[in-house]
Design a protein around this motif. Structure first.
Motif, PDB file in Angstrom:
ATOM      1  N   GLN A   1     -58.795  43.075  -4.735  1.00  0.00           N
ATOM      2  CA  GLN A   1     -59.299  44.435  -4.554  1.00  0.00           C
ATOM      3  C   GLN A   1     -58.620  45.126  -3.365  1.00  0.00           C
ATOM      4  O   GLN A   1     -58.345  46.325  -3.424  1.00  0.00           O
ATOM      5  N   ALA A   2     -58.318  44.371  -2.316  1.00  0.00           N
ATOM      6  CA  ALA A   2     -57.592  44.941  -1.179  1.00  0.00           C
ATOM      7  C   ALA A   2     -56.204  45.406  -1.599  1.00  0.00           C
ATOM      8  O   ALA A   2     -55.664  46.356  -1.039  1.00  0.00           O
ATOM      9  N   GLY A   3     -55.638  44.743  -2.613  1.00  0.00           N
ATOM     10  CA  GLY A   3     -54.330  45.116  -3.141  1.00  0.00           C
ATOM     11  C   GLY A   3     -54.393  46.163  -4.237  1.00  0.00           C
ATOM     12  O   GLY A   3     -53.370  46.508  -4.824  1.00  0.00           O
ATOM     13  N   GLY A   4     -55.606  46.638  -4.567  1.00  0.00           N
ATOM     14  CA  GLY A   4     -55.749  47.702  -5.553  1.00  0.00           C
ATOM     15  C   GLY A   4     -56.110  47.255  -6.958  1.00  0.00           C
ATOM     16  O   GLY A   4     -56.246  48.083  -7.856  1.00  0.00           O
ATOM     17  N   ALA A   5     -56.285  45.968  -7.174  1.00  0.00           N
ATOM     18  CA  ALA A   5     -56.657  45.483  -8.508  1.00  0.00           C
ATOM     19  C   ALA A   5     -58.121  45.814  -8.795  1.00  0.00           C
ATOM     20  O   ALA A   5     -58.952  45.838  -7.884  1.00  0.00           O
ATOM     21  N   ARG A   6     -58.410  46.080 -10.053  1.00  0.00           N
ATOM     22  CA  ARG A   6     -59.770  46.431 -10.471  1.00  0.00           C
ATOM     23  C   ARG A   6     -60.440  45.253 -11.172  1.00  0.00           C
ATOM     24  O   ARG A   6     -59.875  44.673 -12.090  1.00  0.00           O
ATOM     25  N   VAL A   7     -61.652  44.943 -10.718  1.00  0.00           N
ATOM     26  CA  VAL A   7     -62.480  43.931 -11.366  1.00  0.00           C
ATOM     27  C   VAL A   7     -63.336  44.662 -12.391  1.00  0.00           C
ATOM     28  O   VAL A   7     -63.956  45.681 -12.086  1.00  0.00           O
ATOM     29  N   LEU A   8     -63.365  44.146 -13.605  1.00  0.00           N
ATOM     30  CA  LEU A   8     -64.133  44.786 -14.671  1.00  0.00           C
ATOM     31  C   LEU A   8     -65.623  44.501 -14.538  1.00  0.00           C
ATOM     32  O   LEU A   8     -66.037  43.586 -13.837  1.00  0.00           O
TER      33      LEU A   8
ATOM     34  N   HIS B   1     -67.695  27.500 -19.074  1.00  0.00           N
ATOM     35  CA  HIS B   1     -67.643  26.179 -18.450  1.00  0.00           C
ATOM     36  C   HIS B   1     -68.692  26.005 -17.361  1.00  0.00           C
ATOM     37  O   HIS B   1     -68.678  25.013 -16.634  1.00  0.00           O
ATOM     38  N   GLY B   2     -69.580  27.001 -17.219  1.00  0.00           N
ATOM     39  CA  GLY B   2     -70.627  26.916 -16.206  1.00  0.00           C
ATOM     40  C   GLY B   2     -70.166  27.305 -14.812  1.00  0.00           C
ATOM     41  O   GLY B   2     -70.872  27.060 -13.837  1.00  0.00           O
ATOM     42  N   ASN B   3     -68.979  27.913 -14.711  1.00  0.00           N
ATOM     43  CA  ASN B   3     -68.417  28.318 -13.426  1.00  0.00           C
ATOM     44  C   ASN B   3     -68.368  29.839 -13.323  1.00  0.00           C
ATOM     45  O   ASN B   3     -68.291  30.530 -14.342  1.00  0.00           O
ATOM     46  N   PRO B   4     -68.347  30.381 -12.094  1.00  0.00           N
ATOM     47  CA  PRO B   4     -68.224  31.825 -11.927  1.00  0.00           C
ATOM     48  C   PRO B   4     -66.867  32.328 -12.443  1.00  0.00           C
ATOM     49  O   PRO B   4     -65.832  31.693 -12.212  1.00  0.00           O
ATOM     50  N   VAL B   5     -66.894  33.477 -13.128  1.00  0.00           N
ATOM     51  CA  VAL B   5     -65.680  34.101 -13.649  1.00  0.00           C
ATOM     52  C   VAL B   5     -65.703  35.605 -13.380  1.00  0.00           C
ATOM     53  O   VAL B   5     -66.775  36.200 -13.239  1.00  0.00           O
ATOM     54  N   ILE B   6     -64.518  36.182 -13.305  1.00  0.00           N
ATOM     55  CA  ILE B   6     -64.342  37.632 -13.273  1.00  0.00           C
ATOM     56  C   ILE B   6     -63.182  37.974 -14.198  1.00  0.00           C
ATOM     57  O   ILE B   6     -62.353  37.121 -14.521  1.00  0.00           O
ATOM     58  N   PHE B   7     -63.148  39.237 -14.623  1.00  0.00           N
ATOM     59  CA  PHE B   7     -62.040  39.737 -15.424  1.00  0.00           C
ATOM     60  C   PHE B   7     -61.375  40.875 -14.673  1.00  0.00           C
ATOM     61  O   PHE B   7     -62.049  41.699 -14.052  1.00  0.00           O
ATOM     62  N   LEU B   8     -60.050  40.924 -14.744  1.00  0.00           N
ATOM     63  CA  LEU B   8     -59.258  41.929 -14.055  1.00  0.00           C
ATOM     64  C   LEU B   8     -58.664  42.895 -15.064  1.00  0.00           C
ATOM     65  O   LEU B   8     -58.233  42.483 -16.152  1.00  0.00           O
ATOM     66  N   HIS B   9     -58.619  44.158 -14.703  1.00  0.00           N
ATOM     67  CA  HIS B   9     -58.174  45.210 -15.611  1.00  0.00           C
ATOM     68  C   HIS B   9     -56.743  44.945 -16.086  1.00  0.00           C
ATOM     69  O   HIS B   9     -55.847  44.698 -15.280  1.00  0.00           O
ATOM     70  N   PRO B  10     -56.522  45.006 -17.403  1.00  0.00           N
ATOM     71  CA  PRO B  10     -55.179  44.738 -17.927  1.00  0.00           C
ATOM     72  C   PRO B  10     -54.113  45.717 -17.432  1.00  0.00           C
ATOM     73  O   PRO B  10     -52.953  45.337 -17.307  1.00  0.00           O
ATOM     74  N   LYS B  11     -54.491  46.938 -17.115  1.00  0.00           N
ATOM     75  CA  LYS B  11     -53.492  47.904 -16.630  1.00  0.00           C
ATOM     76  C   LYS B  11     -52.934  47.502 -15.264  1.00  0.00           C
ATOM     77  O   LYS B  11     -51.868  47.957 -14.877  1.00  0.00           O
TER      78      LYS B  11
END
Length: 136
Positions: A95-102, A112-122
Motif C-alpha cells: 500500500q505504501a507503494g501504491g498497490a490496492r488491496v481488494l 487453507h485456514g490462513n489469512p489472505v488478501i487479493f491485490l488489484h490486477p491493474k
C-alpha cells in the motif's frame, strides 16, 4: 517479499466436469471439494508436487467467480497465489507503494485456514494476485 507460488487458480463453470478432466486426462491427484461461502466459491485443490492448482466454481450468483465466468464462459486462469510470512507487513509495504488491496482491505481466512488478501490486477500487469500468510 513473496515466497513460493502456493497455487494457480482456474475458474471453471462446472467443477465436477473439471475434476473429471484433470483426474482422467492428466492423472491429477484431486483433493476434496470445499465450499467457502465467505468467498462465494467451491474449490478443489490439485497437488502437483511443487505447487497446487485450485479449481474454482461459483457458489451462488453473487460470487466474484460468476462475474468472471460471464466474461469468460469456458473458464480460465483467475489468479496467482504467493506465500508471505507476514501479511500485515506485506500489505503495509504494498500500500505504501501504491498497490490496492481488494475488498475492505482486511485479510480474510482462505481455503487453507490462513489469512489472505487479493491485490488489484491493474497494479500487477493485469493479473489478480492473492497473498497468503503461511506459518514460518
Amino acid at each position: 517479499m513473496i515466497g513460493r507460488l502456493n497455487h494457480i487458480a482456474i475458474a471453471v463453470p462446472d467443477l465436477a466436469a473439471a475434476v473429471e478432466t484433470y483426474r482422467d486426462q492428466l492423472g491429477a491427484r484431486i483433493g476434496p471439494a470445499q465450499a467457502l461461502p465467505e468467498h462465494g466459491v467451491t474449490v478443489v485443490f490439485i497437488d502437483t508436487g511443487n505447487t497446487k492448482v485450485e479449481l474454482l466454481e461459483p457458489l451462488g450468483a453473487a460470487s466474484p467467480i460468476a462475474a468472471f465466468l460471464e466474461k469468460n464462459p469456458a473458464g480460465g486462469m483467475h489468479h496467482l497465489c504467493f506465500e508471505v510470512p507476514d501479511i500485515a507487513a506485506a500489505m503495509a509495504r504494498l500500500q505504501a507503494g501504491g498497490a490496492r488491496v481488494l475488498g475492505d482491505g482486511r485479510p480474510r481466512i482462505g481455503a487453507h485456514g490462513n489469512p489472505v488478501i487479493f491485490l488489484h490486477p491493474k497494479d500487477f500487469t493485469g493479473t489478480l494476485i492473492e497473498l497468503e500468510q503461511v506459518p514460518a
